[in-house]
Scaffold this motif. Structure first.
Motif, PDB file in Angstrom:
ATOM      1  N   GLU A 178       1.958   9.425  -6.448  1.00  0.00           N
ATOM      2  CA  GLU A 178       2.556  10.508  -6.241  1.00  0.00           C
ATOM      3  C   GLU A 178       3.364  10.944  -7.146  1.00  0.00           C
ATOM      4  O   GLU A 178       3.174  12.096  -7.634  1.00  0.00           O
ATOM      5  CB  GLU A 178       2.575  10.387  -4.889  1.00  0.00           C
ATOM      6  CG  GLU A 178       3.514  12.151  -4.185  1.00  0.00           C
ATOM      7  CD  GLU A 178       4.512  12.284  -4.256  1.00  0.00           C
ATOM      8  OE1 GLU A 178       4.571  13.240  -4.546  1.00  0.00           O
ATOM      9  OE2 GLU A 178       5.140  11.916  -4.683  1.00  0.00           O
ATOM     10  N   ARG A 207       0.680   4.349  -2.811  1.00  0.00           N
ATOM     11  CA  ARG A 207       0.880   5.380  -2.931  1.00  0.00           C
ATOM     12  C   ARG A 207       1.936   6.097  -3.639  1.00  0.00           C
ATOM     13  O   ARG A 207       1.389   7.129  -3.813  1.00  0.00           O
ATOM     14  CB  ARG A 207       1.022   5.398  -1.055  1.00  0.00           C
ATOM     15  CG  ARG A 207      -0.724   6.473  -0.871  1.00  0.00           C
ATOM     16  CD  ARG A 207      -0.601   7.043   1.210  1.00  0.00           C
ATOM     17  NE  ARG A 207       0.706   6.014   1.952  1.00  0.00           N
ATOM     18  CZ  ARG A 207       0.382   5.249   2.388  1.00  0.00           C
ATOM     19  NH1 ARG A 207      -0.992   4.096   2.570  1.00  0.00           N
ATOM     20  NH2 ARG A 207       1.689   4.691   3.361  1.00  0.00           N
ATOM     21  N   GLU A 208       3.337   5.809  -3.352  1.00  0.00           N
ATOM     22  CA  GLU A 208       3.971   7.031  -3.647  1.00  0.00           C
ATOM     23  C   GLU A 208       4.490   6.912  -4.944  1.00  0.00           C
ATOM     24  O   GLU A 208       4.551   7.689  -5.943  1.00  0.00           O
ATOM     25  CB  GLU A 208       5.982   5.973  -2.888  1.00  0.00           C
ATOM     26  CG  GLU A 208       6.338   6.908  -3.492  1.00  0.00           C
ATOM     27  CD  GLU A 208       8.271   6.878  -2.335  1.00  0.00           C
ATOM     28  OE1 GLU A 208       9.293   6.902  -3.040  1.00  0.00           O
ATOM     29  OE2 GLU A 208       8.490   5.884  -2.362  1.00  0.00           O
ATOM     30  N   SER A 216       1.192  -1.544  -0.137  1.00  0.00           N
ATOM     31  CA  SER A 216      -0.013   0.197  -0.512  1.00  0.00           C
ATOM     32  C   SER A 216       1.260   1.255   0.064  1.00  0.00           C
ATOM     33  O   SER A 216       0.245   1.832  -0.774  1.00  0.00           O
ATOM     34  CB  SER A 216      -0.442  -0.328   1.538  1.00  0.00           C
ATOM     35  OG  SER A 216      -0.191  -0.319   2.922  1.00  0.00           O
TER      36      SER A 216
END
Ligand SMILES: Nc1ncnc2c1ncn2[C@@H]1O[C@H](COP(=O)(O)OP(=O)(O)O)[C@@H](O)[C@H]1O
Ligand SMILES: [Mg+2]
Length: 229
Positions: free
Chosen positions: A128, A124-125, A120
């Protein structure tokens, strides 16, 4: 203290053995300050990829010494090189080499998971970074659905993933038209600089030279300091 990201001294590299051996690097000194955006420029066959591969710890020099961020690479045991590479280096290879069977976001996540992120956190990274290169809406596509410039932006996102301090790019604009080449290089420079990365770009694309903090010329396995540009 020195603030050198890269400190390569008297590097030689020969390929092959005996009478068939070929000296691709003939004693190269090359250093880069932390935060610099440097272009390594030279004709085909001059040794650019060889030098970049040595800086990236994917190739061992025949002789000479290399330190990254003040730590010796050439004194490190071979068994430590993979970890050194993973911690320190983001590589943008010649011909993007994204994994064709994975989606865009999975391509960016891959290294983050290798660097120990949970799935997860990696997702997310990766998302981004894809947003930062303007490709959030392409995250579920396959690389084959993207243009050359978009694929190169994914390769940039992947190289920056996990924030390795040193980013190395081998001819990142070679297959791009002028506009896409400028866009990709500007993105790489701005993103990397804002995030505090040190960047070495190998290129012979004179359309992007003006974006460099400094240009280093290599010819026939030697750095040519006298060359003006
Ligand atoms: N694996 C290899 N075996 C033998 N010769 C090689 C190998 N890789 C590169 N060379 C030779 O070393 C020289 C420098 O190559 P390279 O670093 O790829 O140059 P560049 O990236 O500037 O085109 C060239 O003459 C090339 O043919
Ligand atoms: Mg090359």
């Amino acid at each position: 203290m020195n603030d050198l990201a890269v400190d390569a001294r008297a590097i030689t590299k020969s390929y092959g053995d005996g009478a068939l051996s070929f000296l691709a690097l003939k004693g190269v000194d090359f250093s880069v300050r932390q935060g610099e955006f440097v272009m390594l420029v030279g004709p085909s066959g001059s040794g650019k990829t060889t030098l970049l591969s040595i800086l990236g710890c994917v190739l061992t020099p025949s002789t000479g010494s290399l330190s990254l961020f003040g730590r010796s690479v050439t004194d490190a045991p071979t068994s430590a090189l993979a970890a050194l590479r993973l911690q320190n280096i983001g590589f943008i290879f010649q011909g993007h080499n994204l994994v064709a069977g994975l989606t865009v976001v999975e391509n960016v996540e891959l290294l983050l998971e290798l660097r120990g992120r949970s799935h997860s956190a990696a997702r997310r990274e990766a998302m981004e970074l894809l947003a930062a290169v303007g490709l959030a809406d392409k995250s579920e596509r396959k690389p084959s659905d993207l243009s050359g410039g978009q694929r190169q932006r994914v390769a940039i996102a992947r190289a920056l993933a996990g924030s390795p301090p040193l980013i190395l790019a081998d001819e990142p604009t070679a297959s791009l038209d002028a506009q896409a080449g400028l866009m990709v290089t500007t993105l790489l420079r701005d993103l990397a600089t804002q995030r505090g990365h040190t960047v070495v770009v190998v290129t012979h694309d004179n359309r992007i030279f003006h974006l460099a903090d400094r240009i280093v010329h290599i010819e026939d396995g030697l750095i040519n300091d006298r060359r003006e540009h």
